[in-house]
Design a protein around this motif. Structure first.
Motif, PDB file in Angstrom:
ATOM      1  N   LEU A   1      -8.332   8.650  -3.355  1.00 21.65           N
ATOM      2  CA  LEU A   1      -8.462   7.903  -4.589  1.00 21.65           C
ATOM      3  C   LEU A   1      -9.233   8.707  -5.611  1.00 21.65           C
ATOM      4  O   LEU A   1     -10.175   9.408  -5.281  1.00 21.65           O
ATOM      5  CB  LEU A   1      -9.178   6.572  -4.354  1.00 21.65           C
ATOM      6  CG  LEU A   1      -8.242   5.466  -3.879  1.00 21.65           C
ATOM      7  CD1 LEU A   1      -7.920   5.629  -2.423  1.00 21.65           C
ATOM      8  CD2 LEU A   1      -8.811   4.117  -4.181  1.00 21.65           C
TER       9      LEU A   1
ATOM     10  N   GLU B   1     -14.925   6.842  -0.253  1.00 23.30           N
ATOM     11  CA  GLU B   1     -14.135   5.967   0.601  1.00 23.30           C
ATOM     12  C   GLU B   1     -14.543   4.498   0.513  1.00 23.30           C
ATOM     13  O   GLU B   1     -13.716   3.603   0.435  1.00 23.30           O
ATOM     14  CB  GLU B   1     -14.310   6.436   2.046  1.00 23.30           C
ATOM     15  CG  GLU B   1     -13.080   6.300   2.892  1.00 23.30           C
ATOM     16  CD  GLU B   1     -13.317   6.986   4.224  1.00 23.30           C
ATOM     17  OE1 GLU B   1     -13.440   6.248   5.205  1.00 23.30           O
ATOM     18  OE2 GLU B   1     -13.418   8.233   4.265  1.00 23.30           O
TER      19      GLU B   1
ATOM     20  N   HIS C   1      -9.696  -1.779  -3.406  1.00 27.47           N
ATOM     21  CA  HIS C   1      -8.304  -2.014  -3.053  1.00 27.47           C
ATOM     22  C   HIS C   1      -8.173  -2.806  -1.760  1.00 27.47           C
ATOM     23  O   HIS C   1      -7.284  -2.583  -0.951  1.00 27.47           O
ATOM     24  CB  HIS C   1      -7.542  -0.693  -2.956  1.00 27.47           C
ATOM     25  CG  HIS C   1      -7.235  -0.097  -4.294  1.00 27.47           C
ATOM     26  ND1 HIS C   1      -6.397  -0.691  -5.190  1.00 27.47           N
ATOM     27  CD2 HIS C   1      -7.665   1.042  -4.876  1.00 27.47           C
ATOM     28  CE1 HIS C   1      -6.323   0.068  -6.290  1.00 27.47           C
ATOM     29  NE2 HIS C   1      -7.078   1.115  -6.121  1.00 27.47           N
TER      30      HIS C   1
ATOM     31  N   ALA D   1       0.787  -1.223   0.000  1.00 27.41           N
ATOM     32  CA  ALA D   1       0.000   0.000   0.000  1.00 27.41           C
ATOM     33  C   ALA D   1       0.829   1.287   0.000  1.00 27.41           C
ATOM     34  O   ALA D   1       0.273   2.359  -0.132  1.00 27.41           O
ATOM     35  CB  ALA D   1      -0.928  -0.004   1.204  1.00 27.41           C
TER      36      ALA D   1
ATOM     37  N   ILE E   1      -6.583   0.915   2.134  1.00 27.87           N
ATOM     38  CA  ILE E   1      -6.609   2.372   2.050  1.00 27.87           C
ATOM     39  C   ILE E   1      -6.668   2.978   3.445  1.00 27.87           C
ATOM     40  O   ILE E   1      -7.441   2.543   4.291  1.00 27.87           O
ATOM     41  CB  ILE E   1      -7.830   2.825   1.224  1.00 27.87           C
ATOM     42  CG1 ILE E   1      -7.791   2.164  -0.159  1.00 27.87           C
ATOM     43  CG2 ILE E   1      -7.893   4.332   1.106  1.00 27.87           C
ATOM     44  CD1 ILE E   1      -6.531   2.412  -0.955  1.00 27.87           C
TER      45      ILE E   1
ATOM     46  N   ASN F   1      -1.164   2.092  -8.088  1.00 30.64           N
ATOM     47  CA  ASN F   1      -2.380   1.476  -8.581  1.00 30.64           C
ATOM     48  C   ASN F   1      -2.029   0.091  -9.049  1.00 30.64           C
ATOM     49  O   ASN F   1      -0.862  -0.233  -9.204  1.00 30.64           O
ATOM     50  CB  ASN F   1      -2.961   2.278  -9.739  1.00 30.64           C
ATOM     51  CG  ASN F   1      -4.444   1.986  -9.908  1.00 30.64           C
ATOM     52  OD1 ASN F   1      -5.001   1.092  -9.268  1.00 30.64           O
ATOM     53  ND2 ASN F   1      -5.098   2.743 -10.766  1.00 30.64           N
TER      54      ASN F   1
ATOM     55  N   VAL G   1      -4.370   5.581  -6.577  1.00 34.60           N
ATOM     56  CA  VAL G   1      -4.184   5.989  -5.187  1.00 34.60           C
ATOM     57  C   VAL G   1      -3.147   7.110  -5.132  1.00 34.60           C
ATOM     58  O   VAL G   1      -2.076   7.010  -5.732  1.00 34.60           O
ATOM     59  CB  VAL G   1      -3.750   4.803  -4.311  1.00 34.60           C
ATOM     60  CG1 VAL G   1      -3.612   5.231  -2.857  1.00 34.60           C
ATOM     61  CG2 VAL G   1      -4.740   3.654  -4.438  1.00 34.60           C
ATOM     62  N   TYR G   2      -3.492   8.161  -4.414  1.00 35.08           N
ATOM     63  CA  TYR G   2      -2.650   9.350  -4.304  1.00 35.08           C
ATOM     64  C   TYR G   2      -2.356   9.638  -2.842  1.00 35.08           C
ATOM     65  O   TYR G   2      -3.210   9.429  -1.977  1.00 35.08           O
ATOM     66  CB  TYR G   2      -3.375  10.568  -4.899  1.00 35.08           C
ATOM     67  CG  TYR G   2      -3.679  10.416  -6.368  1.00 35.08           C
ATOM     68  CD1 TYR G   2      -2.841  10.980  -7.328  1.00 35.08           C
ATOM     69  CD2 TYR G   2      -4.779   9.696  -6.793  1.00 35.08           C
ATOM     70  CE1 TYR G   2      -3.107  10.825  -8.678  1.00 35.08           C
ATOM     71  CE2 TYR G   2      -5.056   9.532  -8.136  1.00 35.08           C
ATOM     72  CZ  TYR G   2      -4.218  10.102  -9.080  1.00 35.08           C
ATOM     73  OH  TYR G   2      -4.482   9.942 -10.412  1.00 35.08           O
TER      74      TYR G   2
ATOM     75  N   MET H   1      -4.406   8.603   2.277  1.00 34.50           N
ATOM     76  CA  MET H   1      -4.500   8.366   0.835  1.00 34.50           C
ATOM     77  C   MET H   1      -5.817   8.927   0.306  1.00 34.50           C
ATOM     78  O   MET H   1      -6.810   8.978   1.024  1.00 34.50           O
ATOM     79  CB  MET H   1      -4.484   6.865   0.540  1.00 34.50           C
ATOM     80  CG  MET H   1      -3.248   6.153   1.012  1.00 34.50           C
ATOM     81  SD  MET H   1      -3.455   4.381   0.797  1.00 34.50           S
ATOM     82  CE  MET H   1      -1.922   3.803   1.529  1.00 34.50           C
TER      83      MET H   1
ATOM     84  N   CYS I   1     -13.362   3.019  -2.577  1.00 41.94           N
ATOM     85  CA  CYS I   1     -11.907   2.867  -2.483  1.00 41.94           C
ATOM     86  C   CYS I   1     -11.555   1.521  -1.906  1.00 41.94           C
ATOM     87  O   CYS I   1     -10.785   0.767  -2.472  1.00 41.94           O
ATOM     88  CB  CYS I   1     -11.304   3.872  -1.509  1.00 41.94           C
ATOM     89  SG  CYS I   1     -11.235   5.520  -2.098  1.00 41.94           S
ATOM     90  N   ASN I   2     -12.121   1.252  -0.753  1.00 39.63           N
ATOM     91  CA  ASN I   2     -11.740   0.041  -0.050  1.00 39.63           C
ATOM     92  C   ASN I   2     -12.251  -1.210  -0.715  1.00 39.63           C
ATOM     93  O   ASN I   2     -11.599  -2.239  -0.688  1.00 39.63           O
ATOM     94  CB  ASN I   2     -12.165   0.121   1.411  1.00 39.63           C
ATOM     95  CG  ASN I   2     -11.033   0.682   2.234  1.00 39.63           C
ATOM     96  OD1 ASN I   2      -9.908   0.205   2.134  1.00 39.63           O
ATOM     97  ND2 ASN I   2     -11.307   1.700   3.012  1.00 39.63           N
TER      98      ASN I   2
END
Ligand SMILES: *[C@@H]1O[C@H](CO)[C@@H](O)[C@H](O)[C@H]1NC(C)=O
Ligand SMILES: *[C@@H]1O[C@H](CO)[C@@H](O)[C@H](O)[C@H]1NC(C)=O
Ligand SMILES: *[C@@H]1O[C@H](CO)[C@@H](O)[C@H](O)[C@H]1NC(C)=O
Ligand SMILES: *[C@@H]1O[C@H](CO)[C@@H](O)[C@H](O)[C@H]1NC(C)=O
Ligand SMILES: *[C@@H]1O[C@H](CO)[C@@H](O)[C@H](O)[C@H]1NC(C)=O
Length: 496
Positions: A198, A181, A188, A117, A192, A232, A243-244, A196, A184-185
């Motif tokens: 996304l 959120e 991924h 991650a 996350i 990513n 992901v940022y 982070m 996101c999870n």
């Protein structure tokens, strides 16, 4: 950290690849959440964007001040001494607006965790000489901690336009919508964390030499740096948001760390003995310069400098090919990477303030040398709690000195280095340190200087005595570490 090195870079930047490029992005497509590709950026639309090469690979970053760039930790940890370019648009053409500099230092976020991650994937690069701001090169806006990212943001870079496709010559950009959120999870697998962000789609595709990693994701009309391209799976795949690193979360860390310490103009201390401890920002080590050193002589100088960059320079040397002068980095109280200093006038760097210089004279007498070191940049976080250079021919140690229990969180180092070269044997007569099945809590570790390296020969804990150890060259190290709970009464050893 490690001796500045670009080896094993490939693993950090390797990314998979597979989808079709889209030449154009519109609001409609954004709403469908199917962005890949992007369009060419206007020239100098992202005046803060920089790129730098790491061996065969490339990363990006953003200028925050004339002499500072922010990037991803996974790029920053290899960036030392690479060249970094601002004011660019087409990578294959010289446009006259480029400014190229050296990366003179880097600071990786202390909580960076590489791996699945890449948590806290942020690093600062110190650039020398500073960039000159003009109509092509300007700093980016760093968001405050409570910055609310916009629903759509823009990512720019020279990474390829599609998975597996060639990288771009011209700077590209793409608008990406934020992903909530929950999504996101679910995309991924729960890795996350709040540091982070996304965003849907993202064109980080690493192929051959170019990548967007470390580059900017900007929000709003004033191009606030809301994200740093981190990772990513694949790239720009509609169902896999990029992901940022959430920059707002690190604004305080960024501001408080942009204060490097510079090298002393000349060495502030001087040492001329065979080995010893030097605790200074800079020093010269001058040993038997212009006169002779006996065969088989070994000397170990222990350097504990306050800052985490050490630059060494051999200024004079009468050593022969059979002799060696070695620079060993210490990290987590362990001898780490090592380099042999051979060239006069060349710089040797360590990214640690804690190091050993070991002179190993061959089986014929030799001539002396002189070297200098300078520390700079950021405070070194290593905490050596006890250091004992042991230069006598025979002796003994009872630790802790004065009896009683040793303390929590100790990092002790004993350097056995008899002034008169002779094989030494180390014998422990008492051991009482916290036991762990692999000595993972508290431990005594013995290293032998063998074949021009510090080789670990034993790591022990509990009450069993370490094996009798012979240091053929006379030189060896004993380290002791304790963790944050449970103590014992320590150990005794002698060397004869
Ligand atoms: C992008 O697509 C829009 C709408 O389809 C079109 O109006 C525009 O001209 C296109 N831009 C480019 C650069 O192709
Ligand atoms: C830094 O780069 C220059 C040229 O690019 C090279 O000559 C020098 O050896 C490098 N220094 C280190 C420590 O890698
Ligand atoms: C940039 O824009 C954001 C809103 O998009 C605002 O909160 C921020 O204060 C602006 N920063 C500067 C330096 O203008
Ligand atoms: C080095 O010197 C500093 C200040 O003079 C001191 O705080 C520190 O404990 C010393 N470190 C070692 C390893 O002796
Ligand atoms: C340990 O060394 C001291 C001198 O430093 C000496 O007086 C003592 O006898 C030694 N003890 C042993 C057990 O060798």
């Amino acid at each position: 950290m490690r001796i500045a090195s670009l080896l094993s870079l490939a693993y950090t930047l390797a990314v998979v690849a597979d989808a079709a490029p889209k030449p154009n992005t519109t609001r409609n497509e954004l709403n469908n959440g199917r962005i890949v590709g992007g369009i060419e950026a206007d020239r100098h639309e992202f005046k803060f964007l920089v790129h730098f090469r790491l061996g065969d690979n490339c990363c990006a970053g953003s200028i925050i001040r004339e002499d500072w760039v922010v990037t991803a930790a996974q790029c920053g940890q290899w960036a030392y001494n690479s060249t970094i370019t601002a004011g660019d648009h087409n990578l294959d053409e010289v446009e006259g607006t480029e400014q190229t500099r050296q990366v003179a230092g880097f600071l990786i976020h202390p909580d960076f965790e590489s791996g699945l991650a890449n948590q806290n994937d942020i690093a600062l690069l110190y650039v020398s000489p500073p960039f000159e701001f003009n109509e092509y090169v300007q700093p980016v806006v760093i968001p405050d901690i409570n910055f609310a990212p916009t629903a759509v943001a823009t990512v720019a870079g020279w990474g390829s336009l599609s998975e597996g496709g060639p990288s771009a010559s011209n700077l590209m950009k793409v608008d990406v919508p934020m992903v909530d959120e929950e999504e996101c999870n679910s995309n991924h697998a729960g890795v996350i964390v709040p540091s982070m962000l996304l965003w849907r789609g993202w064109k980080r595709c690493m192929r051959r030499s170019s990548s967007d990693t470390g580059g900017p994701l900007v929000c709003g009309d004033n191009q606030t740096l809301c994200g740093i391209v981190s990772w990513n799976r694949g790239c720009g795949r509609p169902n896999l948001p990029g992901v940022y690193t959430k920059v707002s979360q690190f604004s305080q860390w960024i501001r408080s760390n942009m204060i490097p310490v510079y090298e002393d103009p000349s060495p502030v201390e001087s040492i001329t003995t065979c080995g010893g401890h030097i605790n200074a920002t800079s020093a010269e080590i001058s040993f038997q310069l212009g006169s002779s050193i006996r065969a088989d002589q070994r000397c170990v100088w222990i350097i504990t400098a306050p800052y985490s960059y050490l630059r060494f320079r051999l200024t004079s040397s009468g050593l022969s090919e059979n002799d060696g002068l070695f620079l060993t980095q210490f990290f987590l109280n362990r001898p780490g990477d090592q380099e042999r200093m051979t060239s006069i006038g060349e710089d040797y760097f360590l990214t640690s303030g804690f190091a050993l210089v070991t002179l190993n004279v061959g089986n014929a007498p030799s001539r002396g040398f002189r070297l200098e070191f300078y520390s700079s940049m950021f405070p070194d976080s290593q905490d050596l709690t006890s250091l004992q250079p042991l230069n006598t021919n025979i002796g003994n140690i009872s630790y802790p000195v004065g009896g009683g229990n040793y303390r929590l969180n100790e990092n002790a180092l004993f350097v056995i280095n008899p002034i008169v070269p002779a094989q030494r044997t180390v014998m422990f007569t008492r051991m009482d340190v916290e036991y762990g099945s692999v000595c993972q809590y508290d431990a005594v570790t013995i290293y032998n200087w063998f074949n021009n390296q510090y080789v670990q020969v034993a790591k022990v804990c509990g009450t069993s005595l370490p094996p009798l150890t012979t240091f053929e060259s006379g030189v060896g190290l004993i380290t002791f570490q304790s963790d944050s709970s449970v103590v014992g009464t320590g150990f005794d050893f002698e060397w004869v």
